[in-house]
Design a protein around this motif. Structure first.
Motif, PDB file in Angstrom:
ATOM      1  N   HIS A  16       0.830  -1.208   0.000  1.00  0.00           N
ATOM      2  CA  HIS A  16       0.000   0.000   0.000  1.00  0.00           C
ATOM      3  C   HIS A  16       0.864   1.257   0.000  1.00  0.00           C
ATOM      4  CE1 HIS A  16      -2.396  -3.232   1.922  1.00  0.00           C
ATOM      5  NE2 HIS A  16      -3.322  -2.769   1.103  1.00  0.00           N
ATOM      6  N   VAL A  17       0.378   2.279  -0.683  1.00  0.00           N
ATOM      7  CA  VAL A  17       1.026   3.589  -0.704  1.00  0.00           C
ATOM      8  C   VAL A  17      -0.052   4.650  -0.592  1.00  0.00           C
ATOM      9  CG1 VAL A  17       3.016   2.846  -2.089  1.00  0.00           C
ATOM     10  CG2 VAL A  17       0.972   3.746  -3.231  1.00  0.00           C
ATOM     11  N   MET A  18       0.346   5.840  -0.220  1.00  0.00           N
ATOM     12  CA  MET A  18      -0.583   6.962  -0.232  1.00  0.00           C
ATOM     13  C   MET A  18      -0.461   7.651  -1.585  1.00  0.00           C
ATOM     14  SD  MET A  18      -0.440   8.595   3.558  1.00  0.00           S
ATOM     15  CE  MET A  18       1.298   8.394   3.924  1.00  0.00           C
ATOM     16  N   ARG A  19      -1.591   8.097  -2.103  1.00  0.00           N
ATOM     17  CA  ARG A  19      -1.559   8.843  -3.352  1.00  0.00           C
ATOM     18  C   ARG A  19      -2.525  10.008  -3.246  1.00  0.00           C
ATOM     19  NH1 ARG A  19      -4.828   5.122  -7.703  1.00  0.00           N
ATOM     20  NH2 ARG A  19      -6.887   5.687  -6.959  1.00  0.00           N
ATOM     21  N   ALA A  20      -2.344  10.942  -4.123  1.00  0.00           N
ATOM     22  CA  ALA A  20      -3.180  12.137  -4.125  1.00  0.00           C
ATOM     23  C   ALA A  20      -4.615  11.773  -4.506  1.00  0.00           C
ATOM     24  CB  ALA A  20      -2.617  13.157  -5.104  1.00  0.00           C
ATOM     25  N   ALA A  57       2.801  16.702  -5.348  1.00  0.00           N
ATOM     26  CA  ALA A  57       4.266  16.616  -5.359  1.00  0.00           C
ATOM     27  C   ALA A  57       4.776  15.954  -4.078  1.00  0.00           C
ATOM     28  CB  ALA A  57       4.872  18.008  -5.535  1.00  0.00           C
ATOM     29  N   ARG A  58       4.241  16.369  -2.929  1.00  0.00           N
ATOM     30  CA  ARG A  58       4.679  15.805  -1.650  1.00  0.00           C
ATOM     31  C   ARG A  58       4.395  14.306  -1.598  1.00  0.00           C
ATOM     32  NH1 ARG A  58       2.168  19.081   1.475  1.00  0.00           N
ATOM     33  NH2 ARG A  58       0.456  17.759   2.094  1.00  0.00           N
ATOM     34  N   LEU A  59       3.214  13.897  -2.031  1.00  0.00           N
ATOM     35  CA  LEU A  59       2.870  12.476  -2.002  1.00  0.00           C
ATOM     36  C   LEU A  59       3.647  11.676  -3.037  1.00  0.00           C
ATOM     37  CD1 LEU A  59      -0.945  12.647  -1.282  1.00  0.00           C
ATOM     38  CD2 LEU A  59       0.861  11.807   0.225  1.00  0.00           C
ATOM     39  N   SER A  60       3.943  12.269  -4.164  1.00  0.00           N
ATOM     40  CA  SER A  60       4.762  11.587  -5.165  1.00  0.00           C
ATOM     41  C   SER A  60       6.146  11.306  -4.600  1.00  0.00           C
ATOM     42  CB  SER A  60       4.871  12.448  -6.420  1.00  0.00           C
ATOM     43  OG  SER A  60       5.752  11.851  -7.348  1.00  0.00           O
ATOM     44  N   SER A  61       6.713  12.280  -3.919  1.00  0.00           N
ATOM     45  CA  SER A  61       8.021  12.105  -3.288  1.00  0.00           C
ATOM     46  C   SER A  61       7.940  11.059  -2.175  1.00  0.00           C
ATOM     47  CB  SER A  61       8.501  13.441  -2.729  1.00  0.00           C
ATOM     48  OG  SER A  61       9.677  13.266  -1.985  1.00  0.00           O
ATOM     49  N   ALA A  62       6.898  11.110  -1.370  1.00  0.00           N
ATOM     50  CA  ALA A  62       6.737  10.157  -0.269  1.00  0.00           C
ATOM     51  C   ALA A  62       6.553   8.740  -0.803  1.00  0.00           C
ATOM     52  CB  ALA A  62       5.543  10.550   0.605  1.00  0.00           C
TER      53      ALA A  62
END
Length: 174
Positions: A141-145, A155-160
């Protein structure tokens, strides 16, 4: 000097902290889950100044986590009852309890979650409500916008997401 508000930030964590990010508020909610409802009970349990308790209770009512109900007309007396929004905070408290027991209780846990039938100690686990599978952040699992995300959030979530899927190895020093 007035503190910065997180109310209008897109981050759901920041917006949540705007409502409950002060420790008295979290402890008031904890006691509400324990069954505390009345001002004098909160004050006695928490050993909090009356003016501070009044401010925190009013804030939790204003934010929709507690409902103020009159239980006596003469003199006027009120109790504070968890709303649906307030009850939704329970998993956060359970996660804080487990985290605190694991990391900040060298003498051992003073409060535990137990199975009512077996008496066995249980540990909370965050699972996907649909599949009932444990969340595995960074693995499965990942967080996405989301659809309402602005460019900064994206941008922050892409980097994370990149960091979570390809974590940099840590180096240990002697």
């Amino acid at each position: 000097m007035q503190r910065k508000t997180f109310r209008n930030l897109q981050c759901p964590i920041a917006r949540s902290l705007e409502r409950v990010g002060e420790w008295w508020s979290i402890l008031i909610l904890r006691d509400a889950f324990y069954g505390t409802k009345r001002f004098d009970e909160f004050q006695r349990n928490l050993d909090i100044a009356p003016n501070m308790l009044t401010r925190r209770l009013n804030g939790l009512v204003q934010e929709g986590l507690l409902e103020k109900r009159q239980y006596s007309e003469r003199p006027p007396r009120y109790e504070y009852v968890l709303t649906e929004c307030g009850r939704d905070f329970r998993p956060v408290l359970l996660a804080l309890l487990a985290w605190g027991n694991r990391n900040f209780a060298p003498e051992g846990p003073s409060v535990q979650i137990v199975d009512r039938e077996t008496g066995e100690v249980v540990e909370p686990l965050l699972v996907d409500a649909h599949s009932r599978e444990p969340l595995q952040m960074g693995k499965r699992h990942v967080m996405r916008a989301g659809p309402a995300a602005d460019e900064n959030t994206r941008a922050r979530l892409s980097s994370a997401t990149s960091h979570m899927t390809n974590p940099k190895p840590t180096t240990q020093t002697a």
